[in-house]
Design a protein around this motif. Structure first.
Motif, short mmCIF file in Angstrom:
data_model
loop_
_atom_site.label_atom_id
_atom_site.label_comp_id
_atom_site.label_asym_id
_atom_site.label_seq_id
_atom_site.Cartn_x
_atom_site.Cartn_y
_atom_site.Cartn_z
N LYS A 249 59.53 -11.31 -29.83
CA LYS A 249 59.09 -11.57 -31.30
C LYS A 249 60.35 -10.93 -32.02
CE LYS A 249 55.08 -10.86 -34.03
NZ LYS A 249 53.55 -10.52 -33.96
N GLU A 250 60.87 -9.91 -32.00
CA GLU A 250 61.84 -9.24 -32.66
C GLU A 250 63.05 -10.18 -32.58
OE1 GLU A 250 62.52 -5.37 -31.44
OE2 GLU A 250 60.66 -4.76 -32.38
N SER A 251 63.50 -10.74 -31.54
CA SER A 251 64.63 -11.64 -31.42
C SER A 251 64.37 -13.16 -31.96
CB SER A 251 65.16 -11.89 -30.04
OG SER A 251 64.30 -12.86 -29.24
N GLY A 252 63.09 -13.55 -32.12
CA GLY A 252 62.71 -14.75 -32.40
C GLY A 252 62.52 -15.91 -31.78
N GLU A 253 62.70 -15.31 -30.48
CA GLU A 253 62.56 -16.34 -29.35
C GLU A 253 60.81 -16.73 -29.30
OE1 GLU A 253 62.99 -16.35 -24.32
OE2 GLU A 253 63.59 -14.52 -25.47
N LYS A 255 59.04 -17.31 -31.58
CA LYS A 255 58.82 -18.13 -32.71
C LYS A 255 59.45 -19.47 -32.32
CE LYS A 255 59.53 -19.14 -37.68
NZ LYS A 255 60.41 -18.51 -38.73
N GLU A 256 60.56 -19.44 -31.77
CA GLU A 256 61.23 -20.69 -31.32
C GLU A 256 60.52 -21.49 -30.36
OE1 GLU A 256 65.10 -19.63 -29.85
OE2 GLU A 256 65.82 -18.92 -31.95
N ASP A 265 54.53 -22.15 -36.54
CA ASP A 265 54.84 -20.75 -36.16
C ASP A 265 53.29 -19.91 -35.90
OD1 ASP A 265 55.53 -18.17 -35.44
OD2 ASP A 265 56.25 -17.85 -37.43
N THR A 267 52.77 -17.30 -34.16
CA THR A 267 53.04 -15.91 -33.64
C THR A 267 52.84 -14.61 -34.71
OG1 THR A 267 55.63 -15.93 -34.23
CG2 THR A 267 54.97 -16.74 -32.21
N GLU A 268 52.68 -15.06 -35.92
CA GLU A 268 52.37 -13.89 -36.83
C GLU A 268 50.97 -13.97 -37.19
OE1 GLU A 268 54.29 -11.82 -38.05
OE2 GLU A 268 56.33 -12.61 -37.14
#
Length: 274
Positions: A249-253, A255-256, A265, A267-268
């Motif tokens: 989540k922190e790296s954006g993976e 979401k990707e 998206d 994931t939020e």
């Protein structure tokens, strides 16, 4: 001559020491490597050494579905990413959705990455990670239906996926609840003229609409958290899964992966789903 013998002896002794030191260093490296390879299996109490066996239904596009004999989709991509971060080989197990939680509880699967909503009932059988995506239950009907909101569901025939949280939700409105193997099957049946309505998550319904299914959204019933199921006695694995998800989540993976497989998206946690 005596001096020469002493020099030769010292030289030979130093060579022996160097060789022993080299062997000891090599031995230490091999042992550590072996320990690292076996550490995950011992710590996580896995079904099979070095492998992460995960279950999904394979009947829940775009989250898990079949292509060329293998499951693919968002759930599958998340499961494989978790395995990679844990240094394990991912092993797919396709199973009926209604039996997956029981399978984790009984030790047939290490984890389930199958779009399970966290509920009190399921928490009695398994533990869950933090949410890896958010969704929410929606009422779907045919375009010509007179059902416009939740109030209109009273006494209607509402189809849901067997073993899903939507069974209990439908019971608030009716006793007539045909249960089928997947949400997609329920929606397809609805579009063909069966049932009065289907309750399923917003993403599945919208995906079906985007793919040409003639159904309509008639109201959001809430927000739900989907998470990874882990056996109750496997705390270390649960912690590792949570750590992997946090990193993703922190790296954006994360979401990707959601954008790749779902197109939005998810994931939020939403403040409100419309």
């Amino acid at each position: 001559m005596k001096r020469l013998k002493i020099i030769v002896f010292i030289a030979f002794f130093l060579l022996v020491l160097a060789a022993c030191g080299s062997d000891e260093t090599s031995g230490e490296d091999t042992t550590n490597e072996s320990d690292d390879n076996s550490k995950s299996s011992e710590t996580y109490d896995l079904i099979e050494d070095g492998k992460l066996t995960f279950a999904a239904s394979g009947e829940f596009k775009p989250f898990s579905y079949m292509e060329d004999g293998k499951m693919i989709g968002y759930d599958i991509a998340v499961a494989e990413a978790i395995a990679d971060k844990l240094g394990l080989e991912p092993v797919q197990q396709k199973a009926k959705f209604s039996g997956i939680v029981t399978g984790v509880k009984q030790g047939r699967y290490d984890i389930a990455v199958a779009s399970h909503t966290i509920t009190d009932k399921r928490l009695k059988q398994v533990d869950f990670s933090g949410a890896y995506y958010y969704s929410g239950p929606v009422i779907y009907t045919r375009p010509d239906s007179d059902i416009q909101s939740a109030e209109d569901l009273e006494g209607k025939e509402i189809s849901v996926s067997r073993g899903s949280t939507y069974v209990e939700m439908a019971q608030e409105y009716t006793e007539n609840i045909p249960q089928v193997d997947s949400d997609v099957v329920a929606l397809q049946s609805l579009a063909k003229g069966h049932h009065d309505a289907v309750i399923t998550d917003s993403i599945t319904g919208q995906t079906a609409i985007d793919n040409g299914l003639e159904i309509e959204n008639r109201g959001q019933l809430g927000v739900s958290e989907q998470a990874v199921a882990v056996a109750k006695d496997n705390d270390k694995l649960q912690e590792a899964v949570n750590k992997a998800l946090k990193e993703m989540k922190e790296s954006g993976e994360l979401k990707e992966l959601a954008m790749e497989w779902v197109g939005v998206d998810i994931t939020e946690e939403p403040e409100e789903l419309n």
